[in-house]
Design a protein around this motif. Structure first.
Motif, PDB file in Angstrom:
ATOM      1  N   UNK A  35      17.597  -0.654   9.399  1.00 21.66           N
ATOM      2  CA  UNK A  35      16.431  -0.334   8.573  1.00 21.66           C
ATOM      3  C   UNK A  35      16.397  -1.113   7.265  1.00 21.66           C
ATOM      4  N   UNK A  36      17.524  -1.705   6.885  1.00 19.89           N
ATOM      5  CA  UNK A  36      17.565  -2.500   5.655  1.00 19.89           C
ATOM      6  C   UNK A  36      16.853  -3.846   5.819  1.00 19.89           C
ATOM      7  N   UNK A  37      16.455  -4.165   7.065  1.00 16.30           N
ATOM      8  CA  UNK A  37      15.657  -5.363   7.277  1.00 16.30           C
ATOM      9  C   UNK A  37      16.369  -6.499   7.975  1.00 16.30           C
ATOM     10  N   UNK A  38      17.670  -6.397   8.212  1.00 16.48           N
ATOM     11  CA  UNK A  38      18.373  -7.458   8.926  1.00 16.48           C
ATOM     12  C   UNK A  38      18.585  -7.048  10.385  1.00 16.48           C
ATOM     13  N   UNK A  39      18.970  -8.013  11.215  1.00 19.39           N
ATOM     14  CA  UNK A  39      19.193  -7.726  12.623  1.00 19.39           C
ATOM     15  C   UNK A  39      20.166  -8.732  13.210  1.00 19.39           C
ATOM     16  N   UNK A  40      20.744  -8.357  14.371  1.00 16.39           N
ATOM     17  CA  UNK A  40      21.574  -9.276  15.143  1.00 16.39           C
ATOM     18  C   UNK A  40      20.729  -9.830  16.279  1.00 16.39           C
ATOM     19  N   UNK A  41      21.130 -10.988  16.782  1.00 15.54           N
ATOM     20  CA  UNK A  41      20.494 -11.491  17.993  1.00 15.54           C
ATOM     21  C   UNK A  41      20.800 -10.501  19.127  1.00 15.54           C
ATOM     22  N   UNK A  42      19.776  -9.895  19.736  1.00 16.17           N
ATOM     23  CA  UNK A  42      20.020  -8.830  20.723  1.00 16.17           C
ATOM     24  C   UNK A  42      20.918  -9.253  21.883  1.00 16.17           C
ATOM     25  N   UNK A  43      20.725 -10.458  22.416  1.00 16.70           N
ATOM     26  CA  UNK A  43      21.534 -10.896  23.553  1.00 16.70           C
ATOM     27  C   UNK A  43      22.986 -11.105  23.153  1.00 16.70           C
ATOM     28  N   UNK A  44      23.190 -11.732  21.981  1.00 14.18           N
ATOM     29  CA  UNK A  44      24.568 -11.946  21.516  1.00 14.18           C
ATOM     30  C   UNK A  44      25.260 -10.611  21.277  1.00 14.18           C
ATOM     31  N   UNK A  45      24.564  -9.687  20.617  1.00 12.41           N
ATOM     32  CA  UNK A  45      25.138  -8.369  20.324  1.00 12.41           C
ATOM     33  C   UNK A  45      25.506  -7.655  21.613  1.00 12.41           C
ATOM     34  N   UNK A  46      24.588  -7.668  22.571  1.00  8.68           N
ATOM     35  CA  UNK A  46      24.841  -7.005  23.857  1.00  8.68           C
ATOM     36  C   UNK A  46      26.037  -7.638  24.573  1.00  8.68           C
ATOM     37  N   UNK A  47      26.042  -8.968  24.671  1.00 11.27           N
ATOM     38  CA  UNK A  47      27.103  -9.640  25.427  1.00 11.27           C
ATOM     39  C   UNK A  47      28.468  -9.464  24.780  1.00 11.27           C
ATOM     40  N   UNK A  48      28.510  -9.487  23.462  1.00  8.24           N
ATOM     41  CA  UNK A  48      29.801  -9.313  22.790  1.00  8.24           C
ATOM     42  C   UNK A  48      30.307  -7.886  22.920  1.00  8.24           C
ATOM     43  N   UNK A  49      29.395  -6.916  22.815  1.00  8.10           N
ATOM     44  CA  UNK A  49      29.805  -5.525  23.015  1.00  8.10           C
ATOM     45  C   UNK A  49      30.284  -5.307  24.446  1.00  8.10           C
ATOM     46  N   UNK A  50      29.579  -5.886  25.388  1.00  8.90           N
ATOM     47  CA  UNK A  50      29.952  -5.743  26.796  1.00  8.90           C
ATOM     48  C   UNK A  50      31.353  -6.284  27.049  1.00  8.90           C
ATOM     49  N   UNK A  51      31.680  -7.417  26.400  1.00 12.93           N
ATOM     50  CA  UNK A  51      33.007  -8.014  26.581  1.00 12.93           C
ATOM     51  C   UNK A  51      34.106  -7.200  25.917  1.00 12.93           C
ATOM     52  N   UNK A  52      33.763  -6.505  24.841  1.00 13.02           N
ATOM     53  CA  UNK A  52      34.796  -5.860  24.023  1.00 13.02           C
ATOM     54  C   UNK A  52      34.950  -4.359  24.238  1.00 13.02           C
ATOM     55  N   UNK A  53      34.046  -3.733  24.985  1.00  8.21           N
ATOM     56  CA  UNK A  53      34.145  -2.295  25.212  1.00  8.21           C
ATOM     57  C   UNK A  53      34.500  -1.995  26.663  1.00  8.21           C
ATOM     58  N   UNK A  54      35.367  -1.009  26.888  1.00  8.62           N
ATOM     59  CA  UNK A  54      35.791  -0.676  28.254  1.00  8.62           C
ATOM     60  C   UNK A  54      34.875   0.340  28.930  1.00  8.62           C
ATOM     61  N   UNK A  55      33.576   0.232  28.678  1.00  4.98           N
ATOM     62  CA  UNK A  55      32.624   1.172  29.242  1.00  4.98           C
ATOM     63  C   UNK A  55      31.257   0.499  29.315  1.00  4.98           C
ATOM     64  N   UNK A  56      30.309   1.068  30.051  1.00  4.78           N
ATOM     65  CA  UNK A  56      28.978   0.455  30.121  1.00  4.78           C
ATOM     66  C   UNK A  56      28.309   0.412  28.753  1.00  4.78           C
ATOM     67  N   UNK A  57      27.436  -0.586  28.561  1.00  3.39           N
ATOM     68  CA  UNK A  57      26.652  -0.686  27.332  1.00  3.39           C
ATOM     69  C   UNK A  57      25.190  -0.911  27.696  1.00  3.39           C
ATOM     70  N   UNK A  58      24.300  -0.458  26.833  1.00  2.00           N
ATOM     71  CA  UNK A  58      22.873  -0.658  27.044  1.00  2.00           C
ATOM     72  C   UNK A  58      22.183  -0.822  25.701  1.00  2.00           C
TER      73      UNK A  58
END
Length: 347
Positions: A313-336
């Protein structure tokens, strides 16, 4: 695969907890409500705090409202009912009183926006969830308000959805690290010694702070909490100590104080009820583990999925695909990514 596919036929009570306010928890709830409507699943919904208001009470920014469908069972307060535009049928006025009035259980007769503010205590949340099941809810969702991850406790819900997002930090690495740490805590190992489990469970129920030695003898410590009593706990350890039972919260200072008075902590296992009792950040946690602390839980938290919100809400954001792919690689559970309508859950 949809979020609801991870829940239906497996769990009756599920909490949705946020790593921080504006991590996407309300969007996750709305997605669950939409999926349930598509599958003709009657949901129950309540909260450990207030949610569904049009403006964030902390950041003063617009936030997603909660939109409920017909036949949904909700438990909310009298004050929130006055601000909800869904048509509701009152099923029960409970005896649970909050600062926003009594908790009222209702059935949605015509869809619309609602505000949710449920009971104040964990025991009341459990009881309200049972009541909603009695009134026809197939699955009860419990919205864990900010800093109320206790709803993830297995004593309250059977499974948990963790909402995380860019709001945690402008640094994507810090968001990933913080989320990894929370998932790691939720997945802490349980006690393996079957002979000790009944004794440890009993001490937890007694809300005591105790030391169990290798022969199963118990020393109950005369302290009301582990906070500011790490020195007392450390000095009570002996060569025969095997377990330290902490029935309340575990914080950084407790372990720091134990470190200052003894090395015997390396020979014992510290036991907490579940990970919602641990309030130690990732860097401090890793430091204590490297120093030889062993920490286990009575109840492991069943984390089903992490939902992602790449926008802050502060106005910044991450690239959605990069954020998703990095979380997917680093978490031992499904991500969405709940902000992308066509995103699927990937296991």
């Amino acid at each position: 695969m949809q979020l609801m596919d991870l829940i239906r036929y497996k769990y009756k009570t599920v909490s949705v907890v946020g790593m921080a306010k504006n991590a996407g928890k309300t969007v996750t709830l709305n997605r669950l409500l939409e999926e349930a409507a598509e599958k003709n699943i009657i949901l129950g919904l309540t909260s450990t705090g207030r949610d569904g208001e049009k403006q964030d009470l902390v950041t003063k920014t617009e936030k997603p409202t909660i939109y409920v469908m017909e036949n949904t069972i909700i438990a909310t307060t009298e004050d929130c009912l006055l601000r909800s535009d869904a048509k509701l049928e009152i099923l029960e006025a409970t005896d649970y009183v909050t600062a926003m009035g009594r908790v009222i259980i209702c059935k949605v007769k015509a869809r619309g926006m609602i505000e949710i503010a449920g009971p104040d205590t964990n025991s009341e949340i459990r009881e309200v969830a049972m009541k909603m099941r009695f009134y026809g809810a197939e699955i009860v969702l419990i919205d864990g308000a900010i800093n109320r991850k206790t709803t993830a406790s297995p004593s309250i819900t059977e499974a948990t959805i963790l909402a995380t997002g860019a709001v945690l930090s402008r640094d994507i690495d810090k968001v990933i690290e913080g989320t990894q740490h929370q998932v790691h805590l939720f997945n802490l190992p349980t006690i393996e010694d079957e002979t000790m489990k009944p004794l440890i469970a009993s001490l937890m129920e007694d809300k005591s702070y105790s030391i169990i030695d290798k022969s199963g003898n118990v020393e109950v410590l005369d302290i009301p909490t582990a906070i500011n009593n790490g020195t007392t706990i450390g000095r009570a350890l002996t060569e025969e100590s095997a377990y330290v039972i902490l029935s309340g919260s575990l914080v950084k200072k407790t372990l720091e104080d134990i470190l200052t008075v003894t090395e015997l902590y390396k020979n014992v296992t510290f036991i907490v009820r579940d990970a919602t009792k641990i309030f130690i950040g990732a860097k401090d946690w890793n430091f204590f583990i490297r120093r030889g602390f062993k920490i286990k839980v009575v109840d492991k938290i069943n984390t089903l999925v992490a939902t992602l919100n790449p926008y802050a809400p502060q106005g910044y954001q991450f690239d959605p695909k990069e954020f998703y792919n990095r979380m997917k690689r680093n978490l031992p559970l499904p991500v969405i990514d709940v902000m992308l309508e066509e995103e699927e859950v990937h296991v």
